[in-house]
Design a protein around this motif. Structure first.
Motif, PDB file in Angstrom:
ATOM      1  N   GLN A  32       0.791  -1.229   0.000  1.00 59.90           N
ATOM      2  CA  GLN A  32       0.000   0.000   0.000  1.00 59.90           C
ATOM      3  C   GLN A  32       0.828   1.287   0.000  1.00 59.90           C
ATOM      4  O   GLN A  32       0.401   2.305   0.554  1.00 59.90           O
ATOM      5  CB  GLN A  32      -0.985   0.007   1.177  1.00 59.90           C
ATOM      6  CG  GLN A  32      -2.075  -1.038   1.054  1.00 59.90           C
ATOM      7  CD  GLN A  32      -2.973  -0.768  -0.145  1.00 59.90           C
ATOM      8  OE1 GLN A  32      -3.636   0.243  -0.200  1.00 59.90           O
ATOM      9  NE2 GLN A  32      -2.968  -1.655  -1.124  1.00 59.90           N
ATOM     10  N   PHE A  33       2.029   1.227  -0.615  1.00 55.75           N
ATOM     11  CA  PHE A  33       2.828   2.442  -0.709  1.00 55.75           C
ATOM     12  C   PHE A  33       3.888   2.281  -1.788  1.00 55.75           C
ATOM     13  O   PHE A  33       4.262   1.183  -2.177  1.00 55.75           O
ATOM     14  CB  PHE A  33       3.491   2.785   0.632  1.00 55.75           C
ATOM     15  CG  PHE A  33       3.889   4.229   0.745  1.00 55.75           C
ATOM     16  CD1 PHE A  33       2.935   5.225   0.786  1.00 55.75           C
ATOM     17  CD2 PHE A  33       5.220   4.600   0.795  1.00 55.75           C
ATOM     18  CE1 PHE A  33       3.285   6.571   0.877  1.00 55.75           C
ATOM     19  CE2 PHE A  33       5.584   5.929   0.884  1.00 55.75           C
ATOM     20  CZ  PHE A  33       4.620   6.914   0.933  1.00 55.75           C
ATOM     21  N   TYR A  34       4.371   3.428  -2.219  1.00 54.32           N
ATOM     22  CA  TYR A  34       5.381   3.492  -3.273  1.00 54.32           C
ATOM     23  C   TYR A  34       6.636   2.679  -2.946  1.00 54.32           C
ATOM     24  O   TYR A  34       7.092   2.672  -1.809  1.00 54.32           O
ATOM     25  CB  TYR A  34       5.820   4.948  -3.481  1.00 54.32           C
ATOM     26  CG  TYR A  34       4.729   5.849  -3.999  1.00 54.32           C
ATOM     27  CD1 TYR A  34       4.498   5.972  -5.357  1.00 54.32           C
ATOM     28  CD2 TYR A  34       3.937   6.588  -3.126  1.00 54.32           C
ATOM     29  CE1 TYR A  34       3.508   6.808  -5.838  1.00 54.32           C
ATOM     30  CE2 TYR A  34       2.946   7.427  -3.595  1.00 54.32           C
ATOM     31  CZ  TYR A  34       2.734   7.531  -4.959  1.00 54.32           C
ATOM     32  OH  TYR A  34       1.758   8.358  -5.428  1.00 54.32           O
ATOM     33  N   TYR A  35       7.199   2.071  -3.977  1.00 55.96           N
ATOM     34  CA  TYR A  35       8.468   1.341  -3.887  1.00 55.96           C
ATOM     35  C   TYR A  35       8.464   0.351  -2.728  1.00 55.96           C
ATOM     36  O   TYR A  35       9.326   0.361  -1.867  1.00 55.96           O
ATOM     37  CB  TYR A  35       9.649   2.324  -3.820  1.00 55.96           C
ATOM     38  CG  TYR A  35       9.635   3.246  -5.019  1.00 55.96           C
ATOM     39  CD1 TYR A  35       9.979   2.767  -6.280  1.00 55.96           C
ATOM     40  CD2 TYR A  35       9.209   4.566  -4.920  1.00 55.96           C
ATOM     41  CE1 TYR A  35       9.907   3.580  -7.401  1.00 55.96           C
ATOM     42  CE2 TYR A  35       9.142   5.389  -6.035  1.00 55.96           C
ATOM     43  CZ  TYR A  35       9.498   4.886  -7.266  1.00 55.96           C
ATOM     44  OH  TYR A  35       9.431   5.690  -8.374  1.00 55.96           O
ATOM     45  N   GLY A  36       7.462  -0.509  -2.759  1.00 63.28           N
ATOM     46  CA  GLY A  36       7.269  -1.475  -1.685  1.00 63.28           C
ATOM     47  C   GLY A  36       8.081  -2.744  -1.798  1.00 63.28           C
ATOM     48  O   GLY A  36       8.129  -3.522  -0.858  1.00 63.28           O
ATOM     49  N   HIS A  37       8.719  -2.974  -2.941  1.00 61.07           N
ATOM     50  CA  HIS A  37       9.547  -4.169  -3.081  1.00 61.07           C
ATOM     51  C   HIS A  37      10.809  -3.985  -2.243  1.00 61.07           C
ATOM     52  O   HIS A  37      11.498  -2.971  -2.358  1.00 61.07           O
ATOM     53  CB  HIS A  37       9.919  -4.411  -4.545  1.00 61.07           C
ATOM     54  CG  HIS A  37      10.452  -5.775  -4.794  1.00 61.07           C
ATOM     55  ND1 HIS A  37      11.686  -6.174  -4.343  1.00 61.07           N
ATOM     56  CD2 HIS A  37       9.915  -6.838  -5.424  1.00 61.07           C
ATOM     57  CE1 HIS A  37      11.894  -7.424  -4.696  1.00 61.07           C
ATOM     58  NE2 HIS A  37      10.819  -7.854  -5.353  1.00 61.07           N
ATOM     59  N   PRO A  38      11.125  -4.939  -1.378  1.00 62.94           N
ATOM     60  CA  PRO A  38      12.276  -4.755  -0.479  1.00 62.94           C
ATOM     61  C   PRO A  38      13.615  -4.607  -1.207  1.00 62.94           C
ATOM     62  O   PRO A  38      14.560  -4.061  -0.641  1.00 62.94           O
ATOM     63  CB  PRO A  38      12.267  -6.014   0.395  1.00 62.94           C
ATOM     64  CG  PRO A  38      11.405  -6.996  -0.321  1.00 62.94           C
ATOM     65  CD  PRO A  38      10.446  -6.218  -1.169  1.00 62.94           C
ATOM     66  N   GLN A  39      13.686  -5.060  -2.459  1.00 60.61           N
ATOM     67  CA  GLN A  39      14.947  -4.929  -3.197  1.00 60.61           C
ATOM     68  C   GLN A  39      15.016  -3.657  -4.035  1.00 60.61           C
ATOM     69  O   GLN A  39      16.052  -3.361  -4.624  1.00 60.61           O
ATOM     70  CB  GLN A  39      15.177  -6.160  -4.070  1.00 60.61           C
ATOM     71  CG  GLN A  39      15.439  -7.403  -3.237  1.00 60.61           C
ATOM     72  CD  GLN A  39      15.608  -8.636  -4.095  1.00 60.61           C
ATOM     73  OE1 GLN A  39      15.032  -8.753  -5.177  1.00 60.61           O
ATOM     74  NE2 GLN A  39      16.398  -9.569  -3.610  1.00 60.61           N
ATOM     75  N   ASN A  40      13.917  -2.897  -4.102  1.00 66.43           N
ATOM     76  CA  ASN A  40      13.976  -1.630  -4.807  1.00 66.43           C
ATOM     77  C   ASN A  40      14.833  -0.684  -3.967  1.00 66.43           C
ATOM     78  O   ASN A  40      14.695  -0.603  -2.754  1.00 66.43           O
ATOM     79  CB  ASN A  40      12.577  -1.041  -5.026  1.00 66.43           C
ATOM     80  CG  ASN A  40      12.619   0.115  -6.005  1.00 66.43           C
ATOM     81  OD1 ASN A  40      13.264   1.123  -5.751  1.00 66.43           O
ATOM     82  ND2 ASN A  40      11.938  -0.030  -7.121  1.00 66.43           N
ATOM     83  N   ARG A  41      15.698   0.045  -4.619  1.00 63.87           N
ATOM     84  CA  ARG A  41      16.683   0.869  -3.912  1.00 63.87           C
ATOM     85  C   ARG A  41      16.240   2.315  -3.728  1.00 63.87           C
ATOM     86  O   ARG A  41      17.018   3.160  -3.302  1.00 63.87           O
ATOM     87  CB  ARG A  41      18.011   0.786  -4.661  1.00 63.87           C
ATOM     88  CG  ARG A  41      18.509  -0.661  -4.653  1.00 63.87           C
ATOM     89  CD  ARG A  41      19.597  -0.919  -5.641  1.00 63.87           C
ATOM     90  NE  ARG A  41      19.078  -0.817  -7.003  1.00 63.87           N
ATOM     91  CZ  ARG A  41      19.832  -0.842  -8.105  1.00 63.87           C
ATOM     92  NH1 ARG A  41      21.131  -0.974  -7.991  1.00 63.87           N
ATOM     93  NH2 ARG A  41      19.292  -0.750  -9.300  1.00 63.87           N
ATOM     94  N   PHE A  42      14.973   2.616  -4.024  1.00 64.57           N
ATOM     95  CA  PHE A  42      14.506   4.001  -3.949  1.00 64.57           C
ATOM     96  C   PHE A  42      14.691   4.607  -2.563  1.00 64.57           C
ATOM     97  O   PHE A  42      15.280   5.679  -2.428  1.00 64.57           O
ATOM     98  CB  PHE A  42      13.030   4.101  -4.371  1.00 64.57           C
ATOM     99  CG  PHE A  42      12.518   5.508  -4.329  1.00 64.57           C
ATOM    100  CD1 PHE A  42      12.788   6.390  -5.365  1.00 64.57           C
ATOM    101  CD2 PHE A  42      11.784   5.981  -3.248  1.00 64.57           C
ATOM    102  CE1 PHE A  42      12.334   7.700  -5.326  1.00 64.57           C
ATOM    103  CE2 PHE A  42      11.323   7.288  -3.197  1.00 64.57           C
ATOM    104  CZ  PHE A  42      11.599   8.150  -4.247  1.00 64.57           C
ATOM    105  N   TRP A  43      14.178   3.948  -1.527  1.00 64.10           N
ATOM    106  CA  TRP A  43      14.245   4.544  -0.187  1.00 64.10           C
ATOM    107  C   TRP A  43      15.671   4.626   0.346  1.00 64.10           C
ATOM    108  O   TRP A  43      16.059   5.679   0.889  1.00 64.10           O
ATOM    109  CB  TRP A  43      13.291   3.835   0.774  1.00 64.10           C
ATOM    110  CG  TRP A  43      11.863   4.028   0.309  1.00 64.10           C
ATOM    111  CD1 TRP A  43      11.029   3.082  -0.221  1.00 64.10           C
ATOM    112  CD2 TRP A  43      11.146   5.266   0.267  1.00 64.10           C
ATOM    113  NE1 TRP A  43       9.831   3.655  -0.578  1.00 64.10           N
ATOM    114  CE2 TRP A  43       9.869   4.995  -0.286  1.00 64.10           C
ATOM    115  CE3 TRP A  43      11.440   6.564   0.652  1.00 64.10           C
ATOM    116  CZ2 TRP A  43       8.906   5.983  -0.461  1.00 64.10           C
ATOM    117  CZ3 TRP A  43      10.477   7.549   0.476  1.00 64.10           C
ATOM    118  CH2 TRP A  43       9.226   7.257  -0.079  1.00 64.10           C
TER     119      TRP A  43
END
Length: 167
Positions: A35-46
């Motif tokens: 339920q939020f942006y860039y929720g995949h744990p491997q995405n490096r956005f955050w």
């Protein structure tokens, strides 16, 4: 893979003082699940955004929103809705753009940065004429963009820093 197409994307995260807008293309299945942006744990956005802000990596949705807003950033997707296979941006059909021009008018946004080529393509095609702002295409933070290590991403995303922090 199943084609998705009925889900509406997320609402924008912004405040009137936002100076830069970061655009993704459309939420991934994992983002919808969380339920939020860039929720995949491997995405490096955050982790990338935290590095650019010299801040701890946010873990919760309120922490993620705070990181954006405290750094004069807004976050949204170029598309409100589309048909897509899994999380593959290249499979997008039937795109319905978000009303980015209205968001720009409701804020102090001076620059738009696109997280990846698909976000840039859809913004350029459907939104740029209405906002009057050219976007900067940045390399995707997706784990599928393995050619970009975190140090390379941090370097490539440096132009965003001039809009971050205290005005």
């Amino acid at each position: 893979m199943q084609v998705r197409g009925s889900e509406m994307g997320f609402s924008p995260i912004f405040a009137p003082h936002a100076r830069a807008l970061i655009l993704g293309s459309y939420p991934s299945p994992k983002s919808f699940e969380n339920q939020f942006y860039y929720g995949h744990p491997q995405n490096r956005f955050w982790p990338l955004l935290a590095a650019l802000a010299s801040a701890p990596v946010p873990q919760t949705i309120p922490q993620k929103k705070a990181l954006l807003l405290q750094n004069n950033l807004a976050l949204w997707d170029a598309l409100q809705q589309c048909s897509i296979v899994g999380a593959a941006d290249v499979s997008i059909t039937n795109p319905v753009p978000n009303d980015i021009a209205t968001l720009v008018k409701q804020s102090n946004i001076q620059a738009i940065f696109c997280n990846g080529a698909a976000a840039y393509k859809f913004y350029h095609r459907y939104c740029e004429a209405d906002t009057g702002l050219q976007a900067t295409a940045l390399p995707s933070t997706s784990p599928a963009n393995a050619a970009y290590t975190m140090p390379r991403l941090i370097q490539a995303w440096q132009p965003l820093r001039q809009y971050m922090g205290t005005p």
